[in-house]
Design a protein around this motif. Structure first.
Motif, PDB file in Angstrom:
ATOM      1  N   ASP A  33       0.859  -1.187   0.000  1.00 33.24           N
ATOM      2  CA  ASP A  33       0.000   0.000   0.000  1.00 33.24           C
ATOM      3  C   ASP A  33       0.893   1.234   0.000  1.00 33.24           C
ATOM      4  OD1 ASP A  33      -1.852   1.979   0.342  1.00 33.24           O
ATOM      5  OD2 ASP A  33      -2.595   1.284   2.285  1.00 33.24           O
ATOM      6  N   THR A  34       0.950   1.935  -1.128  1.00 37.42           N
ATOM      7  CA  THR A  34       1.846   3.085  -1.255  1.00 37.42           C
ATOM      8  C   THR A  34       1.378   4.290  -0.441  1.00 37.42           C
ATOM      9  OG1 THR A  34       0.674   3.750  -3.283  1.00 37.42           O
ATOM     10  CG2 THR A  34       2.673   2.411  -3.539  1.00 37.42           C
ATOM     11  N   THR A  35       0.157   4.249   0.088  1.00 37.52           N
ATOM     12  CA  THR A  35      -0.306   5.340   0.960  1.00 37.52           C
ATOM     13  C   THR A  35       0.170   5.132   2.393  1.00 37.52           C
ATOM     14  OG1 THR A  35      -2.412   4.273   1.543  1.00 37.52           O
ATOM     15  CG2 THR A  35      -2.364   5.585  -0.485  1.00 37.52           C
ATOM     16  N   ASP A  36       0.806   4.000   2.663  1.00 37.24           N
ATOM     17  CA  ASP A  36       1.296   3.697   4.009  1.00 37.24           C
ATOM     18  C   ASP A  36       2.645   2.989   3.898  1.00 37.24           C
ATOM     19  OD1 ASP A  36       1.539   3.385   6.698  1.00 37.24           O
ATOM     20  OD2 ASP A  36      -0.065   1.905   6.917  1.00 37.24           O
ATOM     21  N   ARG A  37       3.633   3.714   3.380  1.00 39.65           N
ATOM     22  CA  ARG A  37       4.940   3.125   3.124  1.00 39.65           C
ATOM     23  C   ARG A  37       5.714   2.779   4.391  1.00 39.65           C
ATOM     24  NH1 ARG A  37       7.121   3.294  -1.932  1.00 39.65           N
ATOM     25  NH2 ARG A  37       5.844   4.259  -3.561  1.00 39.65           N
ATOM     26  N   THR A  38       5.331   3.354   5.512  1.00 39.92           N
ATOM     27  CA  THR A  38       6.069   3.095   6.745  1.00 39.92           C
ATOM     28  C   THR A  38       5.748   1.726   7.339  1.00 39.92           C
ATOM     29  OG1 THR A  38       4.373   4.179   8.091  1.00 39.92           O
ATOM     30  CG2 THR A  38       6.175   5.555   7.267  1.00 39.92           C
ATOM     31  N   ARG A  39       4.695   1.084   6.843  1.00 42.16           N
ATOM     32  CA  ARG A  39       4.309  -0.232   7.378  1.00 42.16           C
ATOM     33  C   ARG A  39       4.193  -1.250   6.243  1.00 42.16           C
ATOM     34  NH1 ARG A  39      -0.717   0.323  11.352  1.00 42.16           N
ATOM     35  NH2 ARG A  39      -1.597   1.384   9.523  1.00 42.16           N
TER      36      ARG A  39
END
Length: 301
Positions: A33-39
């Motif tokens: 999910d590129t909208t949540d790159r930190t996870r």
């Protein structure tokens, strides 16, 4: 379930069992999910390397499947003929990739309350081998790069492990690929150790997970093996096609309870309780993850 759900594909042929010589462990990560790159999505994976074949599978998925099968058996045994409610929170990938480099064949095993086999040609990957070297866990490795499935990859392979295998669908280098990642670091197969294959005492494997890296085989299934070092396609799996499996997966997504009950009935499963009454299986599936950045990207035109 209609008879069409159990179609066979002629492409899967019998493969001789092989014995793993070593296990290569990976920490797999994928920014799904590129909208949540930190996870990023993460998973513990393992590649069993034999003399002529290999299989890449999820360590996490085997443990989750074993727990699910145990829960199912316990509920069936104690239901007395009624409703079974099972939460199928299997978040890890159940897909296994059997690679046969000498035959340029790959067989993918998928799990939907049963094993399904899909055969295809082993991808032909064009690599550029460089002069850079590095050491991973005592393994002397060489660098190579390629473009594959819409991504630019860097891989490190070990010539001392000469079989042309790798994690996932990666293959074709003169040595086992022990680490690989794309240039955007969105997909990564990070080296996490190597061990020599050995006979594993199942009681030890279950009691001391910190000491034994390979999980026990799934109890009570057609895939039970006394020795988890054996690289072998499941004997009672159903051979199918990519299109047919996509239809199966959609049916399981829409109504997992009906799908599970139909699959068990088609396999001659014991669906009667202690009083002889037919039981209803109610399966609560894990929610589908958000994936807007699949591991395989379309090629730019």
């Amino acid at each position: 379930m209609g008879a069409g759900l159990m179609m066979s594909a002629p492409g899967v042929k019998a493969q001789r069992p092989d014995t793993a010589q070593v296990f290569v462990h990976y920490k797999f990560s994928h920014v799904r999910d590129t909208t949540d790159r930190t996870r990023p999505y993460t998973e513990n994976m393992v590649l069993a390397v034999g003399k002529k074949a290999g299989v890449y599978r999820s360590y996490d998925a085997q443990l989750q499947e074993a727990q699910f099968n145990k829960q199912m058996r316990e509920q069936i045994a104690g239901s007395g003929g009624g409703r079974i409610r099972v939460d199928r929170h299997i978040t890890a990938s159940g897909t296994e990739y059997f690679q046969y480099p000498n035959e340029r064949t790959m067989v993918r095993r998928e799990s939907l309350f049963h094993s399904f086999l899909i055969s295809e040609a082993l991808p032909a990957i064009v690599w550029q081998i460089g002069s850079d070297t590095a050491t991973f866990g005592g393994l002397h490795c060489q660098k190579a790069t390629t473009h594959f499935k819409g991504r630019d990859y860097t891989a490190w392979f070990c010539p001392d492990l000469p079989l042309q295998l790798g994690p996932w669908k990666l293959n074709g280098l003169p040595g086992v690929i022990v680490e690989a990642y794309d240039v955007k670091n969105e997909v990564r197969f990070a080296f996490d150790g190597i061990e020599k294959a050995r006979m594993i005492d199942q009681s030890v494997a279950q009691a001391s997970d910190n000491q034994v890296r390979m999980p026990p085989p799934l109890p009570g299934t057609e895939d039970d093996l006394s020795d988890p070092t054996i690289i072998k396609l499941p004997e009672h799996a159903t051979k199918t096609t990519e299109q047919e499996f996509a239809r199966l997966r959609e049916a399981a997504r829409k109504d997992p309870s009906a799908f599970a009950q139909g699959m068990m009935a088609s396999q001659g499963g014991d669906m009667a309780g202690d009083n002889g009454h037919k039981m209803n299986v109610e399966v609560k599936a894990a929610p589908a993850p958000v994936i807007n950045n699949p591991i395989e990207l379309p090629e730019k035109k």
